[in-house]
Structures are given as C-alpha cells and as structure tokens.
Scaffold this active site. Structure first.
Site, PDB file in Angstrom:
ATOM      1  N   GLY A  15      17.757  -2.026  74.598  1.00  0.00           N
ATOM      2  CA  GLY A  15      17.115  -2.453  75.851  1.00  0.00           C
ATOM      3  C   GLY A  15      17.874  -1.863  77.029  1.00  0.00           C
ATOM      4  N   ALA A  17      20.324  -3.014  78.879  1.00  0.00           N
ATOM      5  CA  ALA A  17      21.784  -3.155  78.854  1.00  0.00           C
ATOM      6  C   ALA A  17      22.393  -2.152  77.875  1.00  0.00           C
ATOM      7  CB  ALA A  17      22.166  -4.583  78.466  1.00  0.00           C
ATOM      8  N   PHE A 118      10.538 -12.296  96.361  1.00  0.00           N
ATOM      9  CA  PHE A 118      10.647 -12.945  95.064  1.00  0.00           C
ATOM     10  C   PHE A 118      11.281 -14.321  95.266  1.00  0.00           C
ATOM     11  CE2 PHE A 118      10.206 -11.812  90.555  1.00  0.00           C
ATOM     12  CZ  PHE A 118       9.385 -10.701  90.650  1.00  0.00           C
ATOM     13  N   GLN A 238      15.810 -21.150  80.922  1.00  0.00           N
ATOM     14  CA  GLN A 238      14.844 -21.141  82.020  1.00  0.00           C
ATOM     15  C   GLN A 238      13.393 -21.147  81.547  1.00  0.00           C
ATOM     16  OE1 GLN A 238      14.165 -17.435  84.636  1.00  0.00           O
ATOM     17  NE2 GLN A 238      15.133 -18.914  85.982  1.00  0.00           N
ATOM     18  N   HIS A 240       9.767 -20.253  83.016  1.00  0.00           N
ATOM     19  CA  HIS A 240       9.112 -19.562  84.134  1.00  0.00           C
ATOM     20  C   HIS A 240       7.828 -20.316  84.446  1.00  0.00           C
ATOM     21  CE1 HIS A 240       7.130 -16.475  86.439  1.00  0.00           C
ATOM     22  NE2 HIS A 240       8.152 -15.656  86.329  1.00  0.00           N
ATOM     23  N   LEU A 250       3.498 -13.844  80.243  1.00  0.00           N
ATOM     24  CA  LEU A 250       3.992 -13.989  81.607  1.00  0.00           C
ATOM     25  C   LEU A 250       3.078 -13.373  82.658  1.00  0.00           C
ATOM     26  CD1 LEU A 250       6.680 -15.087  82.886  1.00  0.00           C
ATOM     27  CD2 LEU A 250       7.168 -12.697  83.337  1.00  0.00           C
ATOM     28  N   GLU A 253       6.399 -13.314  88.708  1.00  0.00           N
ATOM     29  CA  GLU A 253       6.624 -14.018  89.965  1.00  0.00           C
ATOM     30  C   GLU A 253       6.185 -13.155  91.156  1.00  0.00           C
ATOM     31  OE1 GLU A 253      10.258 -16.399  89.894  1.00  0.00           O
ATOM     32  OE2 GLU A 253      10.747 -15.412  91.781  1.00  0.00           O
ATOM     33  N   ARG A 284      12.745 -20.868  90.053  1.00  0.00           N
ATOM     34  CA  ARG A 284      11.878 -21.206  88.921  1.00  0.00           C
ATOM     35  C   ARG A 284      12.102 -22.601  88.360  1.00  0.00           C
ATOM     36  NH1 ARG A 284      12.537 -15.283  86.096  1.00  0.00           N
ATOM     37  NH2 ARG A 284      11.226 -14.249  87.641  1.00  0.00           N
ATOM     38  N   HIS A 350      11.475 -18.745  79.024  1.00  0.00           N
ATOM     39  CA  HIS A 350      11.559 -17.373  79.520  1.00  0.00           C
ATOM     40  C   HIS A 350      12.913 -16.716  79.348  1.00  0.00           C
ATOM     41  CE1 HIS A 350      10.391 -13.983  81.929  1.00  0.00           C
ATOM     42  NE2 HIS A 350      11.300 -14.213  82.859  1.00  0.00           N
ATOM     43  N   ARG A 392      18.578 -18.695  86.711  1.00  0.00           N
ATOM     44  CA  ARG A 392      18.566 -17.312  87.195  1.00  0.00           C
ATOM     45  C   ARG A 392      17.448 -17.100  88.207  1.00  0.00           C
ATOM     46  NH1 ARG A 392      15.525 -12.803  86.019  1.00  0.00           N
ATOM     47  NH2 ARG A 392      14.546 -13.528  84.102  1.00  0.00           N
ATOM     48  N   SER A 397      17.840 -10.462  86.438  1.00  0.00           N
ATOM     49  CA  SER A 397      18.222 -10.070  85.086  1.00  0.00           C
ATOM     50  C   SER A 397      18.271  -8.554  84.970  1.00  0.00           C
ATOM     51  CB  SER A 397      17.261 -10.615  84.034  1.00  0.00           C
ATOM     52  OG  SER A 397      17.641 -10.078  82.793  1.00  0.00           O
ATOM     53  N   LEU A 398      17.291  -7.885  85.571  1.00  0.00           N
ATOM     54  CA  LEU A 398      17.335  -6.418  85.511  1.00  0.00           C
ATOM     55  C   LEU A 398      18.601  -5.910  86.196  1.00  0.00           C
ATOM     56  CD1 LEU A 398      13.573  -5.416  86.012  1.00  0.00           C
ATOM     57  CD2 LEU A 398      14.881  -5.540  83.894  1.00  0.00           C
TER      58      LEU A 398
HETATM   59  C1  LIG Z   1       7.631 -10.739  80.112  1.00  0.00           C
HETATM   60  C2  LIG Z   1       8.949 -10.640  80.799  1.00  0.00           C
HETATM   61  C3  LIG Z   1       9.019 -10.184  82.111  1.00  0.00           C
HETATM   62  C4  LIG Z   1      10.258 -10.077  82.753  1.00  0.00           C
HETATM   63  N1  LIG Z   1      10.290  -9.608  84.051  1.00  0.00           N
HETATM   64  C5  LIG Z   1      11.501  -9.473  84.673  1.00  0.00           C
HETATM   65  C6  LIG Z   1      11.592  -8.920  85.991  1.00  0.00           C
HETATM   66  O1  LIG Z   1      10.609  -8.526  86.603  1.00  0.00           O
HETATM   67  N2  LIG Z   1      12.815  -8.830  86.563  1.00  0.00           N
HETATM   68  C7  LIG Z   1      13.950  -9.235  85.916  1.00  0.00           C
HETATM   69  O2  LIG Z   1      15.022  -9.128  86.485  1.00  0.00           O
HETATM   70  N3  LIG Z   1      13.888  -9.731  84.659  1.00  0.00           N
HETATM   71  C8  LIG Z   1      12.699  -9.849  84.018  1.00  0.00           C
HETATM   72  N4  LIG Z   1      12.661 -10.348  82.739  1.00  0.00           N
HETATM   73  C9  LIG Z   1      13.915 -10.599  82.015  1.00  0.00           C
HETATM   74  C10 LIG Z   1      14.498  -9.276  81.539  1.00  0.00           C
HETATM   75  O3  LIG Z   1      13.462  -8.374  81.248  1.00  0.00           O
HETATM   76  C11 LIG Z   1      15.366  -9.424  80.298  1.00  0.00           C
HETATM   77  O4  LIG Z   1      16.275 -10.474  80.465  1.00  0.00           O
HETATM   78  C12 LIG Z   1      16.129  -8.134  80.044  1.00  0.00           C
HETATM   79  O5  LIG Z   1      15.241  -7.054  80.005  1.00  0.00           O
HETATM   80  C13 LIG Z   1      16.947  -8.184  78.773  1.00  0.00           C
HETATM   81  O6  LIG Z   1      17.488  -6.914  78.539  1.00  0.00           O
HETATM   82  P1  LIG Z   1      18.533  -6.657  77.375  1.00  0.00           P
HETATM   83  O7  LIG Z   1      18.907  -5.231  77.435  1.00  0.00           O
HETATM   84  O8  LIG Z   1      19.594  -7.671  77.438  1.00  0.00           O
HETATM   85  O9  LIG Z   1      17.707  -6.976  76.039  1.00  0.00           O
HETATM   86  P2  LIG Z   1      16.304  -6.447  75.472  1.00  0.00           P
HETATM   87  O10 LIG Z   1      15.610  -5.532  76.388  1.00  0.00           O
HETATM   88  O11 LIG Z   1      15.586  -7.661  75.002  1.00  0.00           O
HETATM   89  O12 LIG Z   1      16.749  -5.600  74.226  1.00  0.00           O
HETATM   90  C14 LIG Z   1      17.349  -6.168  73.087  1.00  0.00           C
HETATM   91  C15 LIG Z   1      17.641  -5.056  72.105  1.00  0.00           C
HETATM   92  O13 LIG Z   1      18.436  -5.582  71.058  1.00  0.00           O
HETATM   93  C16 LIG Z   1      17.957  -5.125  69.832  1.00  0.00           C
HETATM   94  N5  LIG Z   1      18.329  -6.119  68.815  1.00  0.00           N
HETATM   95  C17 LIG Z   1      18.203  -7.462  68.863  1.00  0.00           C
HETATM   96  N6  LIG Z   1      18.665  -8.019  67.735  1.00  0.00           N
HETATM   97  C18 LIG Z   1      19.106  -7.007  66.964  1.00  0.00           C
HETATM   98  C19 LIG Z   1      19.693  -6.923  65.675  1.00  0.00           C
HETATM   99  N7  LIG Z   1      19.913  -8.002  64.933  1.00  0.00           N
HETATM  100  N8  LIG Z   1      20.018  -5.705  65.198  1.00  0.00           N
HETATM  101  C20 LIG Z   1      19.775  -4.580  65.910  1.00  0.00           C
HETATM  102  N9  LIG Z   1      19.222  -4.601  67.133  1.00  0.00           N
HETATM  103  C21 LIG Z   1      18.899  -5.801  67.645  1.00  0.00           C
HETATM  104  C22 LIG Z   1      16.469  -4.963  70.020  1.00  0.00           C
HETATM  105  O14 LIG Z   1      15.966  -4.031  69.096  1.00  0.00           O
HETATM  106  C23 LIG Z   1      16.414  -4.452  71.454  1.00  0.00           C
HETATM  107  O15 LIG Z   1      16.559  -3.062  71.464  1.00  0.00           O
HETATM  108  C24 LIG Z   1      11.428 -10.453  82.079  1.00  0.00           C
HETATM  109  C25 LIG Z   1      11.364 -10.904  80.765  1.00  0.00           C
HETATM  110  C26 LIG Z   1      10.140 -11.021  80.137  1.00  0.00           C
HETATM  111  C27 LIG Z   1      10.119 -11.563  78.730  1.00  0.00           C
END
Ligand SMILES: Cc1cc2nc3c(=O)[nH]c(=O)nc-3n(C[C@H](O)[C@H](O)[C@H](O)COP(=O)(O)OP(=O)(O)OC[C@H]3O[C@@H](n4cnc5c(N)ncnc54)[C@H](O)[C@@H]3O)c2cc1C
Length: 577
Positions: A15, A17, A118, A238, A240, A250, A253, A284, A350, A392, A397-398
C-alpha cells in the site's frame, strides 16, 4: 526443502506506506523486496477517495501549526504532539514530492494543486473551516498508489506478489526476517533480512458493516502480538459517518467538504444542533454519534437506522466532476442519482487508530519506556505513532502513511548500512507449519464463515459507536467462545494451489485475536474519548486516562499497561466545534 531468500530490507505490504518506504530504500541503494498478499495496486490505499491534508495555502491562508492544532484536538488530545508536528510539517514537502513524482492532482485556475474542505480542518485554531485537502477527484489514493508503484518498478524494487506473511523471525530481541506462504504454490518461504517493515494496513473486517476491503484483517498487528509485541490504543476504532446503508461502502467525507448536508426524517440539518460552528464538517467520531442519537430519538428515515446525505444542491457539474466515483457507486449499488436523490447512509467501521507502537522513525517500540526492538519497523494504518490518538481526522491517514512510510524507509536504510545480517535460527517455520497442517487435517469441524459472521455481528453490536460495561463483557465472553471454537475449524479445500480457504482461516484467527485485545482495552478505559464512547462513563477523564494503552496477549489472556502521552504546545481542552 524450504526456500530461503536474503534481502537487506523486507517491506511487508504494497500500500502507500510500504511503497513509499520501498522507494526510499531503493533510492538509498539498499537491496529491497516488497511482499504483498495482494497485487500491490489492489491495496486499500487505492480505495482512498477524498484527499490528503497539507497546509499548502493554495486557496486561502493556512499553516502547518493550524493543521497540528486540528489534529491534536481531533485526536481528543491523545495524539503524541512530537509526531503530529512532524506529520503536519512534512505533509507539505510530501505532497510536493508526490507532485514531482507524477501524481495528477486537481488544479486551481492558476495551475496550483487544488484544495477542499474536510471534517475537523480549520483556520486560526478553530475559527472556521479551511481548504486543506489536496485531491485527484475522488480517486486520490488510486493515483498515489499508481504513482508510487511506477516509481518502485523504475528503481528496481523486487516484488513478491501474492505472498502472505504468516510470522516474524525474532530472536534475542533482534528481528531477522519473516516467513511467508506463497499463495500460488502453497509453499512456505523464509525471507532473511537485516530490517523488516510491517505496512500491512487496517483491520476493519472485525466489524459487520465496514468500508474496508476484504483483505483488511489486521495480519501484521496480530503477528506482532503473537510475537509478544504490545498493541497500542486498540480501543479506538473509527466509524465513518457516511457508509452506504447496509453495505458500508464509503461515500467520502469530501461529499460534505464540497457542501453536502446530513438530514433526518424531518429533512432537518441536524448537525446544526450538535456542532453549531462547523456543522456537518465536525470530526467523524462526533458525527457518527449524532447519527445514532437521531436514530435513537426516532428521527431515522422511515423509523429505520439510517439518515440521508443530501448533495442535490451542489449541482450536476460539481457532483460529476469532483465526486465521480461515489456518484457511480450510488448509481450502481443503490439505483439512485445523487444529482436529484437523497442518499441513505449509516456509520461504517473505517479506521484503526491503534496498532503496532513505533517512534517517529517508525522503529517498533515494545514497552512503556519506548525501548526499540532492533530491526523491526512499522508504518501506515497497522502502526501507532501516534498521530491520530483517539480519533483520526479525514485526509490524515494518507499523510501518515506517506510521511511515516518514507521515514521508515530512510531509517531502515541507515540501519542496514551499519548492520550485518544476524544469523537465522534453525527451522523458524515449525510453529506455523504445524498450525497449517492442523487446519488441513480436521474434517467436519466448524465452518470459517459461521465463526466470522458471529464475530463481526458481536463486534458491530457491542463494540461499535456506543459501548457499555455489560455489552463489552458480553462481547468478551462471546469472542472467547469463538476463540475456542476456532481450534476446531476444518477446511473443505485441502489443496496446495491458491487455497483461499486456508488464507481465510489464518485471517479469521487474526481477527479473533485483535477483537479480544480491542474489547479488553475498551473495557478497561472507563471514560469517553474520541471514537471510544462509554455510555456508562460519558465524560473524558484526563486525570486518570490521558495515557496510551499497551495490550499484550499471553496464555492467561490480555494484559494491559499504559504509557504517557507526549504533550507539547497544545494543552488538553474541552472539545467544542
Ligand atoms: C474506502 C476508503 C477510503 C479512504 N479514503 C481516505 C482519504 O480520502 N484520505 C485519507 O487520508 N485516508 C483515507 N482512507 C484511509 C487510508 O486509505 C488507509 O488508512 C491507508 O491507505 C492505509 O495504507 P497502508 O499502506 O497502511 O495499508 P494498505 O493500503 O491497506 O495496504 C496494506 C498492504 O499490506 C499487504 N498485506 C496485509 N497483510 C499481509 C500479509 N499477511 N502478508 C503480506 N502482505 C500483507 C496488502 O497486500 C497490502 O498491500 C480511506 C480508507 C478506505 C477504506
């Protein structure tokens, strides 16, 4: 024979991060591999809609200090203010860096990055809403993910797609790698590394109604917990306010950021009563509670448990140009048209504010004194820095995943350069191998889907927006029962290749573990703060509870400890909007 790979740095999760960390590592010429159970661009970051917050001041005056104040107040004063300072200052440079990496942001008339309002984001320390969210229509996360993935490929990051990580290898307080299950072949692989990053995302699948993708089962958090690392602030989850009724999908917002309004069955804009200053753009936790209160007082639509989101006054052009994806969702899933119809919505699970505790360099810290566990890092939604505290703010989060994802990459690179590989213990896979064989050996046991449904319903009903001691105790009893029954599950698919049922079993085990920790943390916290609302303790209690929870899991159950909150410029105040 088990396959062993060696990389200086392993990033688990593709993802936002994980990819930003991998990019930073590869730019520092550290040999890096990304392991992801999903194809990286299918990660949940790609579903993020509304925007990324940064005080660029492109539309009106704005400052990182105001962003800091909003984040701390939004967190109900539980966020660590040293981390918040970094978040809000580096938000600005990060957004410009993304722009230079090729991210196609929406533009203002004069060609700058466009910004919109927002929830909870204000100017001059709470005086009124401010336009701070940078966006690419309502596909901001999709654009972030595509941009970063392309950059990683360009920098020759090695990807292991559809590798499901099942365990960490830690010995003598040094992390030495991970064990992963290849979904394609059913084989276990060992990845030997100097530094490991967990960027595995959230755990919303604990709840029945959720905006989270199916893969968000909190694997990284549960694996850390099984390896005796505590989880921080797990009672804060949280909801939403605007999920599509009954489905939880979703509606960003940004709908309210662009001027959308919530209405009860009388057509009343009820948020005016609860948050006279910023109304529908309150944070939220507050808006979700208000929706439940309206429903409880008999003002839900048709006597049911939902209210309306009204976008009709925004006009076709704004709706279709600035909110194209959610317009599609509403048309496809509900057969309604946001241009002329009111949209039925209810709060949807959420975001996990809690997670694996880290310091501001994304190093995992395992006790109340913030002692570092060498070689292990966490960033993104699975981590808890903590910048979100009890609640949050939208768009944060982004910012979090990118700012701290990048910092993780940089600090891992530094560590890898000065550290040798620590030797692998012999057969670190024995435990997980036995677990997998046990799943496969049983017949006529419990069904995974039944247990999962019972878990999700229990968490939704008893550990959701409103909580009580009696409800939490009932939930605890139920989840303990599910944990026992989980020992007796059986799989109908015993095959090696693409055995998704086996993955479901592993993921359900993780969700049960995390639910237990969430409930125990929530039961202990006898106050209301942010998203954690106890009807039997409706007030925030700074004297006893201005502290972070650290929960560990042992044979006897969940153990709780606490650590201090870092407070700098912003002293806790009453939270009025
Ligand atoms: C519908 C929706 C809309 C959102 N809109 C916003 C927004 O507009 N602004 C904002 O700031 N935030 C928003 N958020 C929140 C934000 O998108 C997330 O918190 C953030 O993208 C999480 O990023 P991440 O890199 O931590 O994890 P993710 O993007 O969830 O990635 C997780 C990764 O881990 C991998 N993984 C997980 N478990 C394992 C495992 N056991 N083995 C190997 N790989 C694994 C997955 O394959 C994936 O690649 C939204 C969330 C949702 C659900």
């Amino acid at each position: 024979m088990i396959k062993i790979h060696q990389f200086e740095a392993i990033v688990v999760g593709g993802g936002g991060a994980g990819l930003y960390a991998a990019l930073a590592l590869s730019q520092a010429k550290v040999q890096t591999a990304v392991l992801s159970k999903l194809y990286p661009t299918r990660s949940h970051t790609g579903a993020a809609q509304g925007g990324i917050g940064a005080a660029l001041a492109n539309k009106e005056e704005d400052r990182p200090e105001w962003h800091m104040f909003d984040t701390v107040k939004g967190s109900d004063y539980l966020a660590d203010q040293d981390a918040v300072e970094i978040l809000c200052k580096e938000a600005v440079t990060t957004v410009y860096e993304l722009e230079h990496l090729g991210l196609p942001f929406n533009r203002t008339q004069d060609g700058r990055i466009d910004q919109r309002r927002f929830g909870g984001h204000t100017k001059e320390f709470g005086k009124g809403p401010v336009q701070r969210a940078c966006f690419a229509a309502d596909r901001t996360g999709h654009m972030i993910l595509q941009t970063l993935y392309q950059q990683c490929i360009k920098n020759e990051v090695k990807f292991f797609d559809e590798f499901h990580v099942v365990d960490l290898i830690i010995e003598e307080q040094i992390c030495r790698g991970v064990i992963a299950y290849s979904i394609e072949t059913g084989e276990l692989h060992i990845f030997h590394a100097k530094a490991v990053l967990f960027a595995t995302g959230g755990s919303g699948r604990m709840f029945k109604i959720t905006s989270n993708a199916h893969a968000l089962t909190g694997d990284g958090m549960a694996i850390a917990l099984r390896n005796k690392i505590p989880l921080e602030d797990m009672e804060f989850f949280q909801f939403h306010p605007t999920g599509i009724y009954k489905m939880g999908i979703l509606l960003t917002e940004a709908c309210r950021g662009e001027g959308g309004i919530l209405r009860n069955k009388n057509g009343e804009r009820f948020m005016e009563r609860y948050a006279p200053n910023i109304k529908d753009l309150a944070p939220r936790d507050i808006v979700s509670r208000c929706i439940y209160l309206e429903v409880r007082d008999g003002r839900g639509i048709d006597g049911k448990d939902y209210v309306h989101l009204d976008l009709t006054h925004l006009g076709k052009e704004v709706i279709e140009k600035k909110l194209p994806d959610i317009t599609d969702f509403v048309r496809t899933y509900m057969g309604l048209d946001p241009v002329k119809d009111l949209i039925p919505i209810q709060p949807t699970a959420h975001y996990s504010m809690g997670g694996i505790p880290t310091n501001v360099n994304a190093e995992v810290v395992w006790d109340e004194k913030n002692s570092v566990l060498k070689g292990f890092y966490a960033a993104g939604e699975c981590a808890c820095v903590s910048v979100h505290g009890g609640n949050r703010l939208g768009t944060n989060s982004l910012v979090d995943i990118l700012v701290f994802g990048r910092r993780a990459g940089l600090s891992m690179a530094e560590y890898c350069k000065k550290t040798e590989f620590s030797p692998l213990p012999s057969n670190p896979q024995t435990k997980i191998q036995a677990q997998i064989e046990q799943f496969k050996s049983k017949s006529n046991g419990e069904k995974i889907s039944t247990l999962r449904q019972e878990l999700q319903e229990t968490m939704m009903d008893l550990v959701g927006v409103f909580r009580t001691e009696a409800g939490l105790k009932k939930a605890q009893e139920k989840v303990r029962e599910l944990k026992k029954r989980f020992q007796n599950i059986s799989l109908s698919d015993k095959s090696q290749v693409f055995n998704s049922e086996l993955l479901d079993a592993l993921e359900l085990g993780n969700l049960i573990t995390l639910s237990l920790v969430t409930i125990a943390s929530a039961l202990a916290r006898e106050e209301s703060r942010g998203a954690h609302y106890r009807e039997d303790y409706p007030k925030r209690n700074d004297q006893n509870w201005l502290k972070h929870t650290l929960a560990t899991l042992s044979e006897i159950g969940v153990e709780l400890k606490y650590k201090n909150v870092v407070i700098k410029n912003f002293q806790p105040q009453e939270r009025k909007y």
